[in-house]
Motif scaffolding. Structure first.
Motif, PDB file in Angstrom:
ATOM      1  N   LEU A  31      12.506  13.151 -23.758  1.00  0.00           N
ATOM      2  CA  LEU A  31      12.544  11.882 -23.504  1.00  0.00           C
ATOM      3  C   LEU A  31      11.914  10.919 -24.228  1.00  0.00           C
ATOM      4  N   PRO A  32      12.760   9.894 -24.929  1.00  0.00           N
ATOM      5  CA  PRO A  32      12.382   8.909 -25.805  1.00  0.00           C
ATOM      6  C   PRO A  32      10.867   8.261 -25.449  1.00  0.00           C
ATOM      7  N   VAL A  33      10.129   8.045 -26.300  1.00  0.00           N
ATOM      8  CA  VAL A  33       8.847   7.087 -26.205  1.00  0.00           C
ATOM      9  C   VAL A  33       9.445   5.759 -26.454  1.00  0.00           C
ATOM     10  N   LEU A  34       9.190   4.875 -25.566  1.00  0.00           N
ATOM     11  CA  LEU A  34       9.594   3.488 -25.858  1.00  0.00           C
ATOM     12  C   LEU A  34       8.172   2.356 -26.026  1.00  0.00           C
ATOM     13  N   THR A  35       7.189   2.755 -25.486  1.00  0.00           N
ATOM     14  CA  THR A  35       6.127   1.856 -25.734  1.00  0.00           C
ATOM     15  C   THR A  35       4.815   2.828 -25.901  1.00  0.00           C
ATOM     16  N   GLU A  36       4.117   2.705 -26.844  1.00  0.00           N
ATOM     17  CA  GLU A  36       2.885   3.459 -26.990  1.00  0.00           C
ATOM     18  C   GLU A  36       1.606   2.835 -26.459  1.00  0.00           C
ATOM     19  N   LYS A  37       0.524   3.549 -26.098  1.00  0.00           N
ATOM     20  CA  LYS A  37      -0.712   3.089 -25.526  1.00  0.00           C
ATOM     21  C   LYS A  37      -0.584   2.121 -24.580  1.00  0.00           C
ATOM     22  N   VAL A  38       0.195   2.327 -23.652  1.00  0.00           N
ATOM     23  CA  VAL A  38      -0.144   1.320 -22.240  1.00  0.00           C
ATOM     24  C   VAL A  38      -1.573   1.162 -21.861  1.00  0.00           C
ATOM     25  N   LYS A  39      -1.729   0.350 -21.082  1.00  0.00           N
ATOM     26  CA  LYS A  39      -3.049   0.031 -20.256  1.00  0.00           C
ATOM     27  C   LYS A  39      -3.399   0.802 -19.235  1.00  0.00           C
ATOM     28  N   ASP A  40      -4.630   1.387 -19.302  1.00  0.00           N
ATOM     29  CA  ASP A  40      -4.636   2.377 -18.146  1.00  0.00           C
ATOM     30  C   ASP A  40      -5.382   1.605 -16.773  1.00  0.00           C
ATOM     31  N   ILE A  41      -5.338   2.199 -15.539  1.00  0.00           N
ATOM     32  CA  ILE A  41      -5.834   1.611 -14.671  1.00  0.00           C
ATOM     33  C   ILE A  41      -7.191   2.618 -13.991  1.00  0.00           C
ATOM     34  N   ASP A  42      -7.884   3.151 -14.954  1.00  0.00           N
ATOM     35  CA  ASP A  42      -9.167   3.918 -14.700  1.00  0.00           C
ATOM     36  C   ASP A  42     -10.241   3.032 -14.042  1.00  0.00           C
ATOM     37  N   GLN A  43     -10.166   1.679 -14.126  1.00  0.00           N
ATOM     38  CA  GLN A  43     -10.984   0.575 -13.785  1.00  0.00           C
ATOM     39  C   GLN A  43     -10.657   0.249 -12.455  1.00  0.00           C
ATOM     40  N   PHE A  44      -9.477   0.399 -11.972  1.00  0.00           N
ATOM     41  CA  PHE A  44      -9.022  -0.449 -10.597  1.00  0.00           C
ATOM     42  C   PHE A  44      -9.613   0.301  -9.606  1.00  0.00           C
ATOM     43  N   LYS A  45      -9.805  -0.408  -8.298  1.00  0.00           N
ATOM     44  CA  LYS A  45     -10.218  -0.123  -7.270  1.00  0.00           C
ATOM     45  C   LYS A  45      -9.220   0.871  -6.414  1.00  0.00           C
ATOM     46  N   SER A  50     -11.701   8.493  -5.252  1.00  0.00           N
ATOM     47  CA  SER A  50     -11.469   9.148  -6.856  1.00  0.00           C
ATOM     48  C   SER A  50     -10.854   7.990  -7.677  1.00  0.00           C
ATOM     49  N   VAL A  51     -11.101   8.457  -9.125  1.00  0.00           N
ATOM     50  CA  VAL A  51     -10.628   7.348  -9.992  1.00  0.00           C
ATOM     51  C   VAL A  51      -9.104   7.922 -10.308  1.00  0.00           C
ATOM     52  N   ILE A  52      -8.132   6.807 -10.399  1.00  0.00           N
ATOM     53  CA  ILE A  52      -6.861   7.103 -10.739  1.00  0.00           C
ATOM     54  C   ILE A  52      -6.732   6.504 -12.193  1.00  0.00           C
ATOM     55  N   SER A  53      -5.792   7.655 -12.827  1.00  0.00           N
ATOM     56  CA  SER A  53      -5.696   7.256 -14.241  1.00  0.00           C
ATOM     57  C   SER A  53      -4.270   7.855 -14.686  1.00  0.00           C
ATOM     58  N   PHE A  54      -3.576   7.193 -15.747  1.00  0.00           N
ATOM     59  CA  PHE A  54      -2.433   7.474 -16.226  1.00  0.00           C
ATOM     60  C   PHE A  54      -2.531   8.974 -16.869  1.00  0.00           C
ATOM     61  N   ARG A  55      -3.708   8.982 -17.578  1.00  0.00           N
ATOM     62  CA  ARG A  55      -4.209  10.086 -18.672  1.00  0.00           C
ATOM     63  C   ARG A  55      -4.028  11.415 -17.973  1.00  0.00           C
ATOM     64  N   ASP A  56      -3.198  12.305 -18.568  1.00  0.00           N
ATOM     65  CA  ASP A  56      -3.224  13.831 -18.270  1.00  0.00           C
ATOM     66  C   ASP A  56      -2.368  13.960 -17.119  1.00  0.00           C
ATOM     67  N   LYS A  57      -1.451  12.932 -16.728  1.00  0.00           N
ATOM     68  CA  LYS A  57      -0.661  13.097 -15.590  1.00  0.00           C
ATOM     69  C   LYS A  57       0.674  12.567 -16.197  1.00  0.00           C
ATOM     70  N   ILE A  58       1.731  13.137 -15.724  1.00  0.00           N
ATOM     71  CA  ILE A  58       2.988  12.417 -15.399  1.00  0.00           C
ATOM     72  C   ILE A  58       3.306  11.534 -14.322  1.00  0.00           C
ATOM     73  N   SER A  59       3.216  10.031 -14.672  1.00  0.00           N
ATOM     74  CA  SER A  59       3.264   9.230 -13.534  1.00  0.00           C
ATOM     75  C   SER A  59       4.494   8.364 -13.467  1.00  0.00           C
ATOM     76  N   VAL A  60       4.740   8.285 -12.035  1.00  0.00           N
ATOM     77  CA  VAL A  60       5.961   7.267 -11.795  1.00  0.00           C
ATOM     78  C   VAL A  60       5.311   6.001 -11.114  1.00  0.00           C
ATOM     79  N   VAL A  61       5.344   4.970 -11.975  1.00  0.00           N
ATOM     80  CA  VAL A  61       4.525   3.981 -11.484  1.00  0.00           C
ATOM     81  C   VAL A  61       5.453   2.599 -11.052  1.00  0.00           C
TER      82      VAL A  61
END
Length: 212
Positions: A31-45, A50-61
């Motif tokens: 599946l093509p990459v359209l945007t690299e290095k999106v901003k993570d949400i690991d600092q959000f409430k 637990s912390v929520i992060s996009f990293r190391d997961k396949i995320s539907v956002v």
């Protein structure tokens, strides 16, 4: 002998062609990459400890805003056509990114949906509208958030914080997000693309295991 060979080819060729096209063109490629290095949400409430992060997961956002009563149809479509098929995949997560003013109403919203879905598995991150906008802007899509931090479009983010989609979609050219109000788009395009990226990571995992 030649007669049987010709008949065999004439019989097998249409079936082979049908299986190829019925399986979806994206199933034979990453599946093509359209945007690299999106901003993570690991600092959000979050809605948990637990912390929520996009990293190391396949995320539907999803960015479904502060007026949660107005997006029940979108959420129902997304849950029924996409999410319920993949909740049991350990590497898969559904993330709602919401403005902080929606926090007090979110639990009731999730509880209502838990009667018809596995909404207890939803991950919810909260931040100021400005912070939500920053994450959304990092996706670099052509879509916009409204004044309530809402868009009907949902996005696929991979384990390396890259936005995935289509770069040769027959309708849009580049397909950055999927319209959660459009059942056909979810059932066909998004469902196909989620299958592709999950298969991509499963193949990579098998390859790594063999090499070890």
């Amino acid at each position: 002998m030649k007669k049987f060979l010709v008949l065999g080819i004439l019989f097998a060729l249409p079936i082979t062609a049908y299986l190829f096209f019925a399986s979806g063109k994206n199933n034979f490629a990453r599946l093509p990459v359209l945007t690299e290095k999106v901003k993570d949400i690991d600092q959000f409430k979050t809605n948990t400890d637990s912390v929520i992060s996009f990293r190391d997961k396949i995320s539907v956002v999803a960015f479904f805003g502060s007026e949660l009563d107005d997006i029940k149809g979108n959420t129902f479509n997304l849950d029924q056509k996409i999410l319920e098929k993949y909740y049991d995949f350990n590497d898969f997560q559904f993330v709602l990114v919401l403005p902080e003013e929606a926090e007090t109403r979110t639990q009731q919203f999730v509880t209502e949906f838990n009667k018809i879905s596995e909404s207890s598995k939803w991950k919810i991150a909260y931040a100021s509208p400005q912070k939500v906008q920053e994450v959304f802007d990092s996706f670099q899509s052509p879509h916009k958030l409204d004044e309530n931090s809402f868009t009907p479009y949902v996005f696929i983010i991979d384990k390396d914080l890259q936005l995935r989609g289509r770069d040769d979609d027959e309708d849009d050219g580049k397909l950055y997000g999927y319209d959660s109000s459009n059942v056909a788009e979810l059932s066909n395009k998004m469902n196909d693309d989620v299958k592709v990226i999950l298969a991509e990571y499963r193949l990579a995992l098998k390859r790594n295991n063999r090499e070890k």
